[in-house]
Design a protein around this motif. Structure first.
Motif, PDB file in Angstrom:
ATOM      1  N   ALA A  13      22.678  25.957  32.220  1.00 10.59           N
ATOM      2  CA  ALA A  13      23.672  25.074  32.900  1.00 10.59           C
ATOM      3  C   ALA A  13      24.961  25.207  33.114  1.00 10.59           C
ATOM      4  N   LEU A  14      25.572  25.744  31.819  1.00 13.62           N
ATOM      5  CA  LEU A  14      27.033  26.042  31.728  1.00 13.62           C
ATOM      6  C   LEU A  14      27.052  27.697  32.580  1.00 13.62           C
ATOM      7  N   PRO A  20      29.837  30.214  40.183  1.00 14.31           N
ATOM      8  CA  PRO A  20      30.445  29.998  41.396  1.00 14.31           C
ATOM      9  C   PRO A  20      32.028  30.197  41.137  1.00 14.31           C
ATOM     10  N   LEU A  21      32.346  29.831  39.781  1.00 15.47           N
ATOM     11  CA  LEU A  21      33.885  30.049  39.327  1.00 15.47           C
ATOM     12  C   LEU A  21      34.064  31.499  39.461  1.00 15.47           C
ATOM     13  N   GLY A  22      33.478  32.162  38.918  1.00 14.60           N
ATOM     14  CA  GLY A  22      33.749  33.704  38.869  1.00 14.60           C
ATOM     15  C   GLY A  22      33.661  34.276  40.027  1.00 14.60           C
ATOM     16  N   THR A  23      32.692  34.053  41.145  1.00 11.43           N
ATOM     17  CA  THR A  23      32.477  34.480  42.319  1.00 11.43           C
ATOM     18  C   THR A  23      33.763  34.157  43.087  1.00 11.43           C
ATOM     19  N   ILE A  27      36.583  36.857  44.681  1.00 13.41           N
ATOM     20  CA  ILE A  27      36.986  37.234  46.448  1.00 13.41           C
ATOM     21  C   ILE A  27      38.208  36.826  46.743  1.00 13.41           C
ATOM     22  N   GLY A  28      39.126  36.377  45.449  1.00 11.11           N
ATOM     23  CA  GLY A  28      40.538  36.153  45.715  1.00 11.11           C
ATOM     24  C   GLY A  28      40.787  34.666  46.116  1.00 11.11           C
ATOM     25  N   ILE A  29      40.164  33.850  45.945  1.00 14.68           N
ATOM     26  CA  ILE A  29      40.209  32.353  46.309  1.00 14.68           C
ATOM     27  C   ILE A  29      40.571  31.901  44.651  1.00 14.68           C
ATOM     28  N   ALA A  30      41.712  31.161  44.967  1.00  9.88           N
ATOM     29  CA  ALA A  30      42.056  30.432  43.688  1.00  9.88           C
ATOM     30  C   ALA A  30      41.357  29.362  43.153  1.00  9.88           C
ATOM     31  N   VAL A  31      41.063  29.296  41.965  1.00  8.74           N
ATOM     32  CA  VAL A  31      40.399  28.419  41.185  1.00  8.74           C
ATOM     33  C   VAL A  31      41.371  27.451  40.630  1.00  8.74           C
ATOM     34  N   PRO A  32      41.225  25.935  40.598  1.00  6.86           N
ATOM     35  CA  PRO A  32      42.160  25.432  39.920  1.00  6.86           C
ATOM     36  C   PRO A  32      41.978  25.535  38.324  1.00  6.86           C
ATOM     37  N   HIS A  33      42.985  25.744  37.602  1.00  2.00           N
ATOM     38  CA  HIS A  33      43.184  26.099  36.154  1.00  2.00           C
ATOM     39  C   HIS A  33      42.318  25.045  35.429  1.00  2.00           C
ATOM     40  N   TRP A  34      42.411  23.778  35.808  1.00  2.45           N
ATOM     41  CA  TRP A  34      41.731  22.924  34.751  1.00  2.45           C
ATOM     42  C   TRP A  34      40.111  22.927  34.942  1.00  2.45           C
ATOM     43  N   LEU A  35      39.765  23.605  36.118  1.00  4.93           N
ATOM     44  CA  LEU A  35      38.306  23.730  35.939  1.00  4.93           C
ATOM     45  C   LEU A  35      37.908  24.892  35.125  1.00  4.93           C
ATOM     46  N   ASP A  36      38.646  25.896  35.019  1.00  7.05           N
ATOM     47  CA  ASP A  36      38.404  26.722  33.897  1.00  7.05           C
ATOM     48  C   ASP A  36      38.630  26.503  32.422  1.00  7.05           C
ATOM     49  N   LEU A  38      38.087  23.406  31.858  1.00  5.83           N
ATOM     50  CA  LEU A  38      36.973  22.400  31.450  1.00  5.83           C
ATOM     51  C   LEU A  38      35.911  23.166  31.072  1.00  5.83           C
ATOM     52  N   TRP A  39      35.416  24.283  31.605  1.00  6.95           N
ATOM     53  CA  TRP A  39      34.108  25.177  31.418  1.00  6.95           C
ATOM     54  C   TRP A  39      34.327  25.410  30.014  1.00  6.95           C
ATOM     55  N   TRP A  40      35.307  26.035  29.401  1.00  2.00           N
ATOM     56  CA  TRP A  40      35.483  26.741  28.096  1.00  2.00           C
ATOM     57  C   TRP A  40      35.456  25.577  27.100  1.00  2.00           C
ATOM     58  N   SER A  41      35.866  24.410  27.478  1.00  2.00           N
ATOM     59  CA  SER A  41      36.068  23.252  26.734  1.00  2.00           C
ATOM     60  C   SER A  41      34.440  22.920  26.287  1.00  2.00           C
ATOM     61  N   LEU A  42      33.752  22.754  27.680  1.00  2.00           N
ATOM     62  CA  LEU A  42      32.238  22.453  27.486  1.00  2.00           C
ATOM     63  C   LEU A  42      31.567  23.715  26.710  1.00  2.00           C
ATOM     64  N   LEU A  43      31.894  24.744  26.948  1.00  3.57           N
ATOM     65  CA  LEU A  43      30.999  25.758  25.917  1.00  3.57           C
ATOM     66  C   LEU A  43      31.544  25.602  24.418  1.00  3.57           C
ATOM     67  N   LEU A  44      32.851  25.365  24.278  1.00  2.00           N
ATOM     68  CA  LEU A  44      33.048  25.225  22.607  1.00  2.00           C
ATOM     69  C   LEU A  44      32.409  23.895  22.233  1.00  2.00           C
TER      70      LEU A  44
END
Length: 442
Positions: A13-14, A20-23, A27-36, A38-44
């Motif tokens: 699931a992670l 989609p975040l990597g995709t 393609i050059g679309i900015a991803v909010p930093h907090w989403l990035d 959040l994902w690393w926090s969940l993984l940790l």
């Protein structure tokens, strides 16, 4: 320790969330930093929880197990084994259990998933079928224990040593005999009086034509001034002694069982019937380093002694030595008995066997059982369609003719001989015994 199904699902699931975040970043679309973040926090968090859960599993106490086996296992028959589990956890727990049965046994209902409640004993039964007789050991019971948060499971081998004896299932043969023949009625029928020179004194009577001088009672003859003979009948209770060949010629195999196993089961079946008739039964083995001997005795205790003496006996690669076997038997000073010899006669026995059995015949009645390979019967009946078939047929007939010549030679000595296939051994041996018993020839 291995991951349970939950941990791979969480990790999948992670990574699906990261796709989609990597995709979008690619393609050059900015991803909010907090989403990035959040994902690393969940993984940790998942990694830390998994490590903590694994540590807690390492310290989790295993349940206590107890195995309950039947007092006696029978080869080829299904038996019920009970496992008793005493949980040590303070919360409900689901475990998988697998009992490590010996290699020569098959099982049903294993492995099993069990739901354990704290403080309550759980019982579970599975079916066990030994494929051969003998002495066997249970060593371990395997349990798959889940971690507190269900992220891991650990395979543990719990030491649960136990010994078990597997006995031949001669009762199966007995039941089959009852179904196939009116054996129950024949066992209960009355013995017919047998006049002549049996072993038990019956009465005095006037001398008749055909009586021998040994039958004349000279004291009664002097008193009555006419020849008086003693009339004897066979003893109501007899002594039967099995002489079982454990050598290499008994290793021939027809179907699942070797000739030796067929002979052993036939001995036990006849012993069971003879003991019920009130006869004394004993056994001696030859052509084996594990010599077994049981003096003839009566009663159910003797049946138990026979089972305990034979359950782990195996055939060997030693040649059959009939001379030594007969010599050892005569040295024991046996009373007159019906000696049943079980072997597989070969053409090379022509010279030794008649000489070896001659001293035995002077003191005992002898029944010689010769097991015949079923492949010989098949070769004799198979149509000859090629040169190879002709050679096989000729070889089988030459071998069978040599056997028959030996059989005729032995029968002229007064030996009762049964030439039989392994499948017919038990019923034919029982029929022969009952016929002798009824006629008073035992």
């Amino acid at each position: 320790m291995t991951p349970s199904r939950n941990l791979p699902i969480i990790m999948a699931a992670l990574f699906l969330l990261a796709l989609p975040l990597g995709t979008l970043s690619a393609i050059g679309i900015a991803v909010p930093h907090w989403l990035d973040s959040l994902w690393w926090s969940l993984l940790l968090a998942v990694v830390l929880l998994a490590a903590l859960d694994a540590l807690r599993l390492q310290h989790r106490t295993s349940p206590q197990l107890l195995r309950r086996l039947p007092d006696r296992l029978l080869a080829g028959r299904w038996n019920t084994v009970e496992l008793e589990i005493h949980p040590s956890a303070a919360k409900p727990l689901t475990v998988a259990i697998f009992d490590h049965v010996p290699d020569s046994m098959t099982s049903e209902n294993l492995p099993a998933a069990l739901f354990l409640l704290p403080g309550k004993t759980t019982r579970f039964s599975y079916r066990l079928r030994p494929l051969r007789r003998g002495h066997f050991h249970f060593h371990y019971c395997e349990i798959h224990l889940p971690s507190p948060w269900k992220l891991w499971q650990q395979r543990r081998l719990l030491s649960l040593p136990e010994e078990v004896h597997v006995y031949p299932d001669f009762i199966r043969l007995y039941n089959a005999q009852l179904t196939a023949t009116p054996l129950a009625n024949r066992q209960g029928r009355q013995r017919q009086p047998h006049s002549g020179t049996g072993q038990e004194f019956h009465q005095l009577r006037e001398f008749r034509e055909g009586d021998t001088l040994r039958q004349i009672d000279w004291k009664a003859t002097a008193r009555r001034r006419t020849f008086i003979s003693r009339e004897y009948q066979a003893e109501a209770e007899q002594r039967i002694l099995f002489l079982l060949d454990c050598g290499n010629r008994m290793r021939s195999r027809d179907g699942e069982l070797a000739h030796f196993d067929h002979a052993l089961e036939a001995c036990l079946l006849l012993a069971h019937i003879a003991l019920r008739q009130g006869d004394a039964v004993g056994l001696a083995t030859f052509s084996t380093p594990q010599q077994r001997y049981l003096a003839p005795a009566k009663g159910q205790a003797q049946m138990n002694a026979l089972l305990n003496a034979l359950y782990d006996l195996e055939s060997t690669r030693q040649p059959a030595d009939f001379t030594a076997a007969v010599g050892e038997l005569l040295d024991r000073g046996q009373q007159r008995s019906l000696v049943v010899i079980l072997s597989n006669l070969r053409d090379e026995d022509n010279d030794e066997l008649p000489v070896a059995l001659a001293p035995l015949l002077r003191r005992h009645a002898v029944v010689l059982v010769s097991l015949r390979e079923t492949v010989l019967d098949r070769l004799r009946r198979r149509p000859v369609a090629s040169f190879e078939d002709t050679l096989a047929y000729q070889g089988a007939m030459t071998y069978l003719d040599a056997r028959e010549n030996l059989h005729r030679q032995l029968m002229t000595q007064g030996i009762a001989l049964l030439d039989t296939s392994p499948d017919e051994l038990a019923p034919r041996l029982v029929e022969h015994y009952l016929a002798r018993k009824a006629s008073g020839a035992c």
